[in-house]
Design a protein around this motif. Structure first.
Motif, PDB file in Angstrom:
ATOM      1  N   LEU A 102      -6.771   4.145  -7.321  1.00  0.00           N
ATOM      2  CA  LEU A 102      -6.232   5.184  -6.448  1.00  0.00           C
ATOM      3  C   LEU A 102      -7.320   6.211  -6.167  1.00  0.00           C
ATOM      4  CD1 LEU A 102      -2.838   5.870  -8.304  1.00  0.00           C
ATOM      5  CD2 LEU A 102      -3.283   4.226  -6.465  1.00  0.00           C
ATOM      6  N   THR A 103      -7.479   6.572  -4.899  1.00  0.00           N
ATOM      7  CA  THR A 103      -8.417   7.632  -4.537  1.00  0.00           C
ATOM      8  C   THR A 103      -7.707   8.649  -3.649  1.00  0.00           C
ATOM      9  OG1 THR A 103      -9.212   6.355  -2.635  1.00  0.00           O
ATOM     10  CG2 THR A 103     -10.458   6.158  -4.687  1.00  0.00           C
ATOM     11  N   ILE A 112      -6.417   1.540 -13.317  1.00  0.00           N
ATOM     12  CA  ILE A 112      -5.980   0.810 -14.509  1.00  0.00           C
ATOM     13  C   ILE A 112      -5.675  -0.624 -14.091  1.00  0.00           C
ATOM     14  CG2 ILE A 112      -4.034   0.548 -16.129  1.00  0.00           C
ATOM     15  CD1 ILE A 112      -4.045   3.509 -16.575  1.00  0.00           C
ATOM     16  N   GLY A 113      -5.874  -1.555 -15.018  1.00  0.00           N
ATOM     17  CA  GLY A 113      -5.585  -2.946 -14.691  1.00  0.00           C
ATOM     18  C   GLY A 113      -5.353  -3.800 -15.912  1.00  0.00           C
ATOM     19  N   TYR A 131       0.809   2.740 -13.716  1.00  0.00           N
ATOM     20  CA  TYR A 131       0.011   3.280 -14.817  1.00  0.00           C
ATOM     21  C   TYR A 131      -1.201   4.057 -14.302  1.00  0.00           C
ATOM     22  CZ  TYR A 131       2.752  -0.066 -17.562  1.00  0.00           C
ATOM     23  OH  TYR A 131       3.771  -0.788 -18.142  1.00  0.00           O
ATOM     24  N   ALA A 132      -1.810   3.587 -13.211  1.00  0.00           N
ATOM     25  CA  ALA A 132      -2.954   4.303 -12.642  1.00  0.00           C
ATOM     26  C   ALA A 132      -2.553   5.705 -12.195  1.00  0.00           C
ATOM     27  CB  ALA A 132      -3.539   3.521 -11.469  1.00  0.00           C
ATOM     28  N   ALA A 133      -1.322   5.832 -11.695  1.00  0.00           N
ATOM     29  CA  ALA A 133      -0.846   7.126 -11.204  1.00  0.00           C
ATOM     30  C   ALA A 133      -0.395   8.059 -12.319  1.00  0.00           C
ATOM     31  CB  ALA A 133       0.306   6.914 -10.225  1.00  0.00           C
ATOM     32  N   ILE A 154      -6.879  -2.778  -4.337  1.00  0.00           N
ATOM     33  CA  ILE A 154      -6.421  -3.765  -5.314  1.00  0.00           C
ATOM     34  C   ILE A 154      -7.521  -4.792  -5.529  1.00  0.00           C
ATOM     35  CG2 ILE A 154      -4.715  -5.567  -5.813  1.00  0.00           C
ATOM     36  CD1 ILE A 154      -2.740  -4.011  -4.042  1.00  0.00           C
ATOM     37  N   SER A 155      -7.814  -5.075  -6.786  1.00  0.00           N
ATOM     38  CA  SER A 155      -8.811  -6.085  -7.154  1.00  0.00           C
ATOM     39  C   SER A 155      -8.111  -7.168  -7.964  1.00  0.00           C
ATOM     40  CB  SER A 155      -9.930  -5.458  -7.998  1.00  0.00           C
ATOM     41  OG  SER A 155     -10.553  -4.389  -7.312  1.00  0.00           O
ATOM     42  N   VAL A 156      -8.052  -8.373  -7.415  1.00  0.00           N
ATOM     43  CA  VAL A 156      -7.441  -9.509  -8.110  1.00  0.00           C
ATOM     44  C   VAL A 156      -8.563 -10.289  -8.791  1.00  0.00           C
ATOM     45  CG1 VAL A 156      -5.975 -11.543  -7.894  1.00  0.00           C
ATOM     46  CG2 VAL A 156      -5.629  -9.591  -6.358  1.00  0.00           C
TER      47      VAL A 156
END
Length: 241
Positions: A102-103, A112-113, A131-133, A154-156
């Motif tokens: 998130l930016t 987070i991932g 969780y990132a938020a 998003i990074s898969v």
């Protein structure tokens, strides 16, 4: 989890399949207000197709970005987990690791991932977006007033692959994971590109991320892995790595 993945990778098991998930609240006398989670996971050898890169189509990307946005909004406003679905898209049911970044106004607001592919992709994105938020310890939780200004990436992730020679590492293509003892760190592929790092700087930075000495990657007791990621976002254009 990462330690188990590393051990499985050494034995050639690059693909994970969740057999059963449960928590302590599932027992007869379980207290569902405070639980501990458990999972049984099988690691197997995954077939590879030479030259084939992982990718998601526009429909899958749009759906995952929608899930990420709704998950963040639900977590921030209702303090609960959004109920996601695969929308009939088979690739979103596949179990894969993923990160959500998130930016806000060009500045990192949370990232987070899950490295391990322990859940269907749509559930992974739902979880890590929330969780990132709300749970990235580097930042205060996202406020409702910030929601309209957030950008999502998003990074898969691909399965981890052990680095046997640092010349295997391609800056801009590979992300890195390092583990030594109880310390570990991860950097996504795009981090090196955005910071214009060369291979050596990338290795030094992953060591520092794990709170290790900058040259800890040389230590025989350190495990270094690389991975690729398919990266796409809202408000930044879409790109694959």
């Amino acid at each position: 989890i990462v330690a188990t993945m590393m051990a499985a990778e050494r034995l050639g098991g690059g693909q994970a399949r969740v057999i059963k998930q449960a928590n302590s609240g599932d027992s007869v006398a379980g207290d569902r207000t405070r639980v501990v989670g458990y999972a049984a996971v099988a690691f197997t050898k995954s077939p590879s197709v030479p030259g084939q890169e992982y990718a998601l189509g526009k429909a899958e990307q749009d759906r995952l970005l929608e899930i990420a946005g709704k998950s963040v909004e639900t977590a921030v406003k209702q303090h609960t987990l959004y109920s996601s679905s695969d929308a009939g898209l088979p690739s979103l049911v596949q179990e894969r690791g993923a990160f959500v970044t998130l930016t806000s106004q060009g500045r990192l607001r949370g990232c987070i991932g899950y490295v391990a592919p322990l859940k269907p992709l749509h559930e992974t994105v739902r979880d890590v977006a929330a969780y990132a938020a709300t749970s990235d310890e580097r930042f205060l939780p996202v406020a409702a007033s910030e929601l309209d200004g957030l950008e999502y990436e998003i990074s898969v992730l691909s399965p981890l692959r052990r680095v046997k020679d640092i010349n295997e590492i391609e800056v801009g293509k590979h992300g890195l994971v390092i583990r030594k003892g109880s310390r570990e760190g991860l950097l996504l592929p795009q981090v090196a590109t955005e910071n214009k790092w060369d291979r050596l700087t990338f290795l030094q930075q992953i060591c520092e991320k794990a709170r290790l000495a900058p040259d800890a990657w040389k230590d025989p007791e350190a495990d270094v892995f690389c991975f690729t990621a398919f990266v796409f976002g809202k408000g930044k254009g879409q790109k694959g790595h």
